[in-house]
Design a protein around this motif. Structure first.
Motif, PDB file in Angstrom:
ATOM      1  N   LEU A   1      -5.293   5.423   5.396  1.00 26.03           N
ATOM      2  CA  LEU A   1      -5.372   4.185   4.630  1.00 26.03           C
ATOM      3  C   LEU A   1      -4.762   3.013   5.382  1.00 26.03           C
ATOM      4  O   LEU A   1      -5.323   1.907   5.402  1.00 26.03           O
ATOM      5  CB  LEU A   1      -4.685   4.374   3.281  1.00 26.03           C
ATOM      6  CG  LEU A   1      -5.322   5.422   2.372  1.00 26.03           C
ATOM      7  CD1 LEU A   1      -4.468   5.656   1.135  1.00 26.03           C
ATOM      8  CD2 LEU A   1      -6.734   5.004   1.962  1.00 26.03           C
ATOM      9  N   LEU A   2      -3.618   3.222   6.009  1.00 24.32           N
ATOM     10  CA  LEU A   2      -2.985   2.147   6.765  1.00 24.32           C
ATOM     11  C   LEU A   2      -3.823   1.786   7.993  1.00 24.32           C
ATOM     12  O   LEU A   2      -3.922   0.610   8.368  1.00 24.32           O
ATOM     13  CB  LEU A   2      -1.577   2.561   7.198  1.00 24.32           C
ATOM     14  CG  LEU A   2      -0.540   2.617   6.075  1.00 24.32           C
ATOM     15  CD1 LEU A   2       0.756   3.250   6.573  1.00 24.32           C
ATOM     16  CD2 LEU A   2      -0.265   1.222   5.512  1.00 24.32           C
TER      17      LEU A   2
ATOM     18  N   ASP B   1       1.941  11.378   2.573  1.00 25.04           N
ATOM     19  CA  ASP B   1       2.178  10.932   3.944  1.00 25.04           C
ATOM     20  C   ASP B   1       0.931  11.065   4.809  1.00 25.04           C
ATOM     21  O   ASP B   1       0.616  10.184   5.619  1.00 25.04           O
ATOM     22  CB  ASP B   1       3.328  11.720   4.577  1.00 25.04           C
ATOM     23  CG  ASP B   1       4.687  11.302   4.028  1.00 25.04           C
ATOM     24  OD1 ASP B   1       4.736  10.291   3.305  1.00 25.04           O
ATOM     25  OD2 ASP B   1       5.682  11.975   4.317  1.00 25.04           O
ATOM     26  N   SER B   2       0.206  12.166   4.642  1.00 24.22           N
ATOM     27  CA  SER B   2      -0.998  12.365   5.450  1.00 24.22           C
ATOM     28  C   SER B   2      -2.113  11.413   5.020  1.00 24.22           C
ATOM     29  O   SER B   2      -2.899  10.952   5.857  1.00 24.22           O
ATOM     30  CB  SER B   2      -1.474  13.824   5.350  1.00 24.22           C
ATOM     31  OG  SER B   2      -1.802  14.157   4.010  1.00 24.22           O
ATOM     32  N   LEU B   3      -2.188  11.087   3.733  1.00 23.56           N
ATOM     33  CA  LEU B   3      -3.214  10.154   3.258  1.00 23.56           C
ATOM     34  C   LEU B   3      -2.962   8.752   3.805  1.00 23.56           C
ATOM     35  O   LEU B   3      -3.901   8.026   4.147  1.00 23.56           O
ATOM     36  CB  LEU B   3      -3.233  10.093   1.728  1.00 23.56           C
ATOM     37  CG  LEU B   3      -3.414  11.391   0.954  1.00 23.56           C
ATOM     38  CD1 LEU B   3      -3.584  11.105  -0.533  1.00 23.56           C
ATOM     39  CD2 LEU B   3      -4.599  12.170   1.469  1.00 23.56           C
TER      40      LEU B   3
ATOM     41  N   LEU C   1       0.825  -1.207   0.000  1.00 23.69           N
ATOM     42  CA  LEU C   1       0.000   0.000   0.000  1.00 23.69           C
ATOM     43  C   LEU C   1       0.864   1.263   0.000  1.00 23.69           C
ATOM     44  O   LEU C   1       0.676   2.162  -0.833  1.00 23.69           O
ATOM     45  CB  LEU C   1      -0.912  -0.015   1.224  1.00 23.69           C
ATOM     46  CG  LEU C   1      -1.956   1.097   1.334  1.00 23.69           C
ATOM     47  CD1 LEU C   1      -2.979   0.970   0.216  1.00 23.69           C
ATOM     48  CD2 LEU C   1      -2.657   1.034   2.687  1.00 23.69           C
ATOM     49  N   ALA C   2       1.829   1.324   0.918  1.00 28.68           N
ATOM     50  CA  ALA C   2       2.638   2.537   1.066  1.00 28.68           C
ATOM     51  C   ALA C   2       3.537   2.766  -0.138  1.00 28.68           C
ATOM     52  O   ALA C   2       3.723   3.914  -0.582  1.00 28.68           O
ATOM     53  CB  ALA C   2       3.479   2.447   2.336  1.00 28.68           C
ATOM     54  N   MET C   3       4.112   1.705  -0.693  1.00 20.51           N
ATOM     55  CA  MET C   3       5.013   1.858  -1.832  1.00 20.51           C
ATOM     56  C   MET C   3       4.239   2.091  -3.122  1.00 20.51           C
ATOM     57  O   MET C   3       4.613   2.934  -3.947  1.00 20.51           O
ATOM     58  CB  MET C   3       5.901   0.625  -1.968  1.00 20.51           C
ATOM     59  CG  MET C   3       6.791   0.356  -0.760  1.00 20.51           C
ATOM     60  SD  MET C   3       7.954   1.695  -0.426  1.00 20.51           S
ATOM     61  CE  MET C   3       9.208   1.330  -1.658  1.00 20.51           C
TER      62      MET C   3
END
Length: 407
Positions: free
Chosen positions: A388-389, A382-384, A321-323
């Motif tokens: 999501l995480l 970063d804030s999104l 997700l993050a990448m």
């Protein structure tokens, strides 16, 4: 500085010899691509630099002398060992980073590539990148690296302002940088990238001088840079990476797509399933940092892996997700299902109030293609990710644990 023809492109010859030893793969029509767990990128770390730069926190050392033959031998041994332990059969790309790998001899680069080509399939057109600093990258030296098998350069310009370069502790001038860039473009047309920094003291945004940029001004510089590059025909294919004419870094794309990669050399990082050793779970691996200690371990054990951390299913999905959201493509439904076939992106985020609000704000898109950030959303990723995480972790706790292995 040129390499003999018999040595030049030796890894291509080694790859062809290795293919001849696999007759089953060479007959019966087109070859089937190796499964995802049998493909990987390869990162090679050269740990030495001429001097320390004030901004750099990478694993690097300023040596009094380097036994390059010993280091080269250990890089070759560790590459072969990790390829065997991982069960990787196809290496998609090779990246020589550092440190300052342009301080290495082209012979070292050629030796590593030959070893990789002998241990796995390294296609002749694979992307092979070398990081280079202007002060260690004369035209003749760059040509020698090309003869050794490098076909893409990543040049650490950082700035084209001499005052800023001095502030950063760089040993080159703006003139040196431009001269190296011109040589690189001549030798590797369409296959050159450069590193540039923003947010430095005394940089300017439009007409305002910045003695020490605050986050708001640094963000303004970022947005101005994006706009300038877009108007020049560059695609922003990742938060901090731009390319035109399709010349994106396929090696770095592997990172952002959470593909496997092997890390060779002092302090190198890797992510792979140790299939060759009977493993079924992806591991995060870190090699021993200090070069002399790393070499001793390689000579004793075949590799200098200092730390192995198995990744849980949730940890791997968090990385996906993050990448993935760092790219302009985002995460397609098909890509997500390769890692999580049961819990879809719609299941995770389709009914989320937070996600709907982000969509209404024009920052996030969830549709038939998948999940991705908008142009505006990439700038505040970063804030999104916090929302999501958090949603992913909440959904994971609610589901029944799965026994399906993840890779």
């Amino acid at each position: 500085m040129a390499l003999p023809r018999s040595q030049a492109r030796g890894w291509v010859k080694a790859a062809k010899m290795a293919q001849r030893r696999r007759p089953a793969e060479d007959t019966g029509g087109p070859q089937s691509p190796a499964p995802g767990s049998q493909r990987a990128a390869l990162y090679v770390h050269w740990p030495y630099c001429e001097k320390r730069c004030s901004y750099c926190n990478f694993n690097k050392y300023i040596p009094r002398g380097v036994d390059e033959a010993a280091l080269r031998r250990c890089l070759v041994i560790e590459a072969q060992t990790l390829l065997r332990l991982s069960g990787v059969r196809r290496v998609e790309s090779v990246f020589f980073g550092g440190g300052t790998p342009s301080l290495a001899s082209p012979h070292t680069v050629a030796a590593v590539l030959e070893a990789v080509a002998q241990a796995a399939h390294l296609p002749a057109d694979s992307e092979v990148t070398l990081e280079a600093n202007p002060t260690s990258a004369s035209g003749s030296r760059l040509a020698a690296f090309g003869a050794a098998g490098v076909n893409r350069l990543s040049i650490g310009l950082q700035s084209l302002d001499d005052t800023e370069l001095q502030l950063l502790g760089r040993t080159h001038s703006a003139r040196d940088a431009l001269q190296t860039l011109a040589e690189a473009q001549r030798l590797f047309p369409g296959r050159v990238s450069v590193d540039l920094m923003l947010g430095l003291p005394a940089q300017q945004v439009q007409q305002g001088a910045l003695p020490a940029p605050d986050p708001e001004l640094a963000a303004e510089m970022y947005q101005e840079g994006r706009a300038v590059l877009w108007e020049a025909g560059f695609r922003q294919y990742e938060v901090s990476n731009f390319a035109r004419n399709g010349a994106l870094s396929t090696h770095n794309w592997t990172y952002w797509q959470c593909g496997q990669y092997l890390g060779v050399g002092p302090g190198a990082h890797g992510r792979f399933i140790p299939q060759g050793a009977g493993g079924h779970t992806r591991e995060a691996r870190i090699q021993t940092l200090e070069p002399d200690s790393w070499m001793k371990e390689v000579m004793l054990f075949g590799h200098g892996t200092r730390r192995r951390v198995p990744l849980s299913e949730l940890e791997l999905l968090e990385e996906v997700l993050a990448m993935g959201l760092r790219t302009d493509v985002g995460i397609t439904h098909q890509h997500w299902q390769q890692f999580e076939p049961q819990l879809t992106l719609w299941d995770l985020f389709g009914a989320s109030k937070e996600v709907k609000e982000l969509q209404e704000q024009g920052l996030l898109l969830l549709d038939h293609r998948g999940l991705r950030c908008s142009w505006e959303g990439l700038a505040v990723l970063d804030s999104l990710l916090l929302s999501l995480l958090s949603r992913l972790q909440e959904a994971w706790q609610q589901r029944t644990p799965s026994s399906v292995p993840r890779g």
